[in-house]
Structures are given as C-alpha cells and as structure tokens.
Scaffold this active site. Structure first.
Site, short mmCIF file in Angstrom:
data_model
loop_
_atom_site.label_atom_id
_atom_site.label_comp_id
_atom_site.label_asym_id
_atom_site.label_seq_id
_atom_site.Cartn_x
_atom_site.Cartn_y
_atom_site.Cartn_z
N ARG A 34 0.82 -1.22 0.00
CA ARG A 34 0.00 0.00 0.00
C ARG A 34 0.86 1.27 0.00
O ARG A 34 0.47 2.28 -0.59
CB ARG A 34 -0.94 0.00 1.20
CG ARG A 34 -2.08 -0.97 0.99
CD ARG A 34 -3.10 -0.85 2.07
NE ARG A 34 -4.30 -1.55 1.67
CZ ARG A 34 -5.11 -2.17 2.51
NH1 ARG A 34 -4.86 -2.17 3.80
NH2 ARG A 34 -6.18 -2.78 2.07
N LYS A 199 -19.84 -15.98 1.96
CA LYS A 199 -21.26 -15.79 2.25
C LYS A 199 -22.01 -15.04 1.15
O LYS A 199 -21.54 -14.02 0.66
CB LYS A 199 -21.40 -15.01 3.56
CG LYS A 199 -21.05 -15.83 4.78
CD LYS A 199 -21.05 -14.97 6.02
CE LYS A 199 -22.45 -14.80 6.58
NZ LYS A 199 -22.46 -13.87 7.73
N GLY A 349 -9.86 -7.70 -2.56
CA GLY A 349 -9.90 -8.67 -1.47
C GLY A 349 -9.22 -9.99 -1.76
O GLY A 349 -8.12 -10.04 -2.30
N GLY A 372 -13.55 -3.36 0.56
CA GLY A 372 -14.92 -2.84 0.69
C GLY A 372 -15.24 -1.80 -0.37
O GLY A 372 -16.37 -1.75 -0.89
P1 AMP Z 1 -15.05 -13.52 0.77
O1 AMP Z 1 -14.35 -12.64 1.75
O2 AMP Z 1 -16.55 -13.53 0.93
O3 AMP Z 1 -14.60 -13.31 -0.64
O4 AMP Z 1 -14.66 -15.00 1.18
C1 AMP Z 1 -13.38 -15.51 1.06
C2 AMP Z 1 -13.31 -16.73 1.89
O5 AMP Z 1 -14.20 -17.73 1.38
C3 AMP Z 1 -11.96 -17.36 1.93
O6 AMP Z 1 -11.44 -17.23 3.24
C4 AMP Z 1 -12.20 -18.81 1.56
O7 AMP Z 1 -11.52 -19.71 2.41
C5 AMP Z 1 -13.69 -18.96 1.77
N1 AMP Z 1 -14.23 -20.07 0.97
C6 AMP Z 1 -14.22 -20.22 -0.36
N2 AMP Z 1 -14.74 -21.40 -0.72
C7 AMP Z 1 -15.09 -22.03 0.42
C8 AMP Z 1 -15.68 -23.29 0.71
N3 AMP Z 1 -16.03 -24.15 -0.26
N4 AMP Z 1 -15.91 -23.61 2.02
C9 AMP Z 1 -15.57 -22.75 3.00
N5 AMP Z 1 -15.01 -21.55 2.78
C10 AMP Z 1 -14.77 -21.18 1.50
#
Ligand code: AMP
Length: 390
Positions: A34, A199, A349, A372
């Site tokens: 950064r 999520k 991210g 974000g």
């Molecule tokens: P996000 O911040 O919503 O982009 O989520 C990223 C996170 O999703 C990472 O830490 C991954 O480990 C998790 N992730 C991706 N695929 C899976 C999965 N099949 N089961 C559990 N966690 C997952």
C-alpha cells in the site's frame, strides 16, 4: 472527475490522503504494497516542488490501548527508505507543534501526520466526519488530493470533510482504479461475472446490481452451496448461509439461464488441509462431507462458459484458497483467463490475494486494490470520497 493532472499544485502545500493501512506486527511492516502504491502521487507532487503533508488511518482506534499498535511512525520510516529521503513525522494529529512544522515546510519536504483515527478516541471525530476537525486539517494546506482508494467508500473527516474546504482532486491510484472499474458502467458483451467466497449475504448488493448487466454469473466458493441448497440439493456439511436461501431461490427463479453453478466438488470430512480429498458430483455428497473447492468437471464447465468473453469481473475465490489443496481450481481458472487473454478485472480482497500468491495478479487487466471500496463500486453505490471531490 478532477485529477492530479488538472489541478494547480506547483509550489503549494499539498495534503495527500493516502491508504497506509498496512499490516504491522511488533512494530514491523509485514507488507508495504500500500505504501508503494502511493509513491506515484507523492513523487509527482515532489516533482512539482510541493510541500507534501500526508494523512492516513491505520487500523481502528477505540480505546487508549489501541494507540500504540496503530502508531503510524513505522510507515514514515519505510516511506523514507522507499523514497530515499528524510520524512518528517508528527506524533500529534493537531496542535501548535504540528502547525509550526507545516508552516516551516520547504518545497519537496514531506510530513506524515499521526494516524487520523487517533482522533476517534475523542468522540469519533475522524470516522464521524467532524467538520471542525476537517476544517482544521484543511487549514494546514492549500490543496487536497485523495489517493486512498481503500477508504473511498467511507465519509471521514480526512477524506470527505476536508474536501469541503480545499480545492481537491483525486490522486493517481484512485484515478487508475476508476478508469479500470468504470468499464462496468457500460460493459462490452459477453460480460461474465465470477463470484466466490464465503457468504451470499455479503454479496447480495453485487449480485443484484450485476445480474441485470451480465450475460452470465458463474458461482463458486462456499456461496455456491447456498444456491444449491436453494435448488434442493444435499450439500452435506458444506458452509451454508441459511439466511440467504430465499434470496438465492428468487435469483434462480428470475435469472435461471444466467446462473452457472458447480456440478462437482473436492470434498472431505473435516475443514483441514491434512486429509485427502475426493471429487464428488453434487448429487452424491453425503451428510458428513463438505466441499472445499470446485471439482474438475466444474472447472471445465466454467471454462466453457468463459470462452469468448469480452469482459470478466471476478470477486471471491472458488475454494478455500488458504489451504494448498483447495486453491488449485481458483489458480487454474485464473491461468485460463490469462492464457486466453480474456480481459479480466479482479474485484478486490481475497481473489487478488489468491492471484498474487499464484503470481498472476500482474497479468490480468486490472487487480483492484480496494476491498470494501471495490465491492461497493460493484454494488453500484455512490462513493462518498468521490462525491466530495465532484
Ligand atoms: P469472501 O471474503 O466472501 O470473498 O470470502 C473468502 C473466503 O471464502 C476465503 O477465506 C475462503 O476460504 C472462503 N471459501 C471459499 N470457498 C469455500 C468453501 N467451499 N468452504 C468454505 N469456505 C470457503
């Protein structure tokens, strides 16, 4: 949007809001990416004989004990190394001493002011966009440049309030991000979105905004399981975002032909990197199994759907990329996009972290630096940091 090149900064006292929110452990900076990204704007101001005053936040400051670990001084030292010149550092975010240093700055001097969030201890003055504070900081300079893309979605005193009181423009980092992301306002087709990560609820705004613009939305990661559950599939112990099932049902009903879901997974019994995994079709996952990556057939399906794409935007990894065993197909799909020269934007991210680990982030069209901030851009929201400059 007013940018650095169309504002007069020659010989002026320029306040630059940077994003120096770097990871620091025991006083040592672990990753200075950064800081490096702020250099083009700082160097341009030095070339124009400016007296440079830098503002940034670092971490969160809620109580007295947060002060020490969020002290910005290590950044001054690293910046000094990177620029090969002395950097002045003000321990205080306001006061006579700070004002005197600002007054005495010579052209090409650089002053870094202590973490703007130190002001949050006293009634969240920075995060609450306190106008008296914004006006005070503005009084230290002649021109304001916002180069902190990572906080452009926040309305704080140091990035939004201050712009009310000074002639303002965005810096090179913000300009670069906007130039790359603005392609989404009128995307070339076929335009394909890839979404992964944990999520669905975190990405509802993104799905709603992009589903109407995109020709297809490819869904991987744990997110896919909530969609598959909404279709009535057995997902075993895979991560489920229960509260989003109804949303997924609605999306699947309205946009069935646009949504591409996985057909097989790398499954295991425990959330660990140590066990061997096996590949299973979605219809044969048993109750005690969980999917931690997409499978080989799904990878082929995703590639097929991406062939001939004019633009791809990707947010979120397709599996648990933090585990060696389950990063494979995120990496494979990234490689496919790079090798086939498909114009790809990585939407901030975790997917950027995954691409950086795979040494592919430099090879895509654009890897967005905001977490974000990028997500809110993808949601189609207005960004307060930009509005303030407009
Ligand atoms: P996000 O911040 O919503 O982009 O989520 C990223 C996170 O999703 C990472 O830490 C991954 O480990 C998790 N992730 C991706 N695929 C899976 C999965 N099949 N089961 C559990 N966690 C997952």
């Amino acid at each position: 949007m007013k940018t650095l090149k169309n504002i007069n900064i020659d010989n002026k006292r320029v306040i630059i809001r940077c994003d120096f929110n770097v990871p620091i452990k025991e006083g040592k900076i672990i990753d200075d990416t950064r800081i490096q990204r702020a250099l083009p704007t700082i160097n341009y101001c030095l070339d124009h004989n400016c007296k440079v005053i830098l503002l940034s936040h670092l971490g969160r400051v809620k109580e007295e004990k947060d002060l020490e670990k969020n002290n910005l001084e290590p950044v001054a030292k690293r910046l000094s190394k990177l620029l090969k010149k002395d950097i002045l550092f003000s321990e205080k975010t306001r006061g006579k001493e700070l004002e005197a240093v600002c007054e005495s700055l010579q052209s090409k001097d650089i002053l870094l002011i202590q973490n703007t969030r130190y002001e949050d201890l006293d009634g969240k003055k920075e995060s609450g966009n306190d106008q008296e504070l914004a006006k005070y900081w503005a009084s230290l300079g002649d021109v304001f440049i916002n180069d902190a893309f990572g906080t452009i979605h926040r309305a704080h005193a140091s990035n939004v309030g201050i712009a009310n009181y000074l002639d303002s423009a965005c810096g090179f980092l913000v300009e670069k991000e906007l130039n790359a992301l603005s392609i989404l306002d009128n995307p070339p087709h076929p335009f394909i979105v890839i979404l992964g990560g944990a999520k669905v609820s975190d990405k509802i705004g993104v799905i709603k905004n992009l589903v109407t613009k995109a020709d297809k939305i490819i869904i991987g990661g744990a997110m896919a399981f909530t969609f598959l559950k909404a279709e009535g599939k057995n997902i075993g112990k895979s991560l489920l975002d229960e509260e989003s099932i109804d949303f997924c049902k609605e999306i699947l009903k309205t946009y069935k032909d646009k949504i591409i879901l996985p057909i097989d997974f790398a499954v295991t019994n425990e959330y660990t990197n140590d066990e061997e995994y096996r590949e299973k079709d979605i219809d044969s996952i048993s109750d005690n199994e969980m999917g931690l990556d997409i499978g080989t057939k799904t990878l082929a399906l995703f590639k097929e759907n991406l062939t001939g794409a004019s633009l791809v935007i990707w947010n979120g990894p397709l599996g648990v990329y933090e585990f060696d065993k389950y990063k494979k197909n995120t990496d494979n799909l990234l490689k496919y996009l790079v090798e086939n020269d498909i114009k790809t934007i990585l939407g901030g991210g975790d997917i950027v972290a995954a691409a950086t680990n795979a040494k592919l982030s430099e090879k895509v069209y654009h890897a967005s630096t905001g977490g974000g901030a990028t997500l809110e851009y993808l949601e189609g929201k207005t960004l307060p940091g930009l509005e303030a400059i407009r």
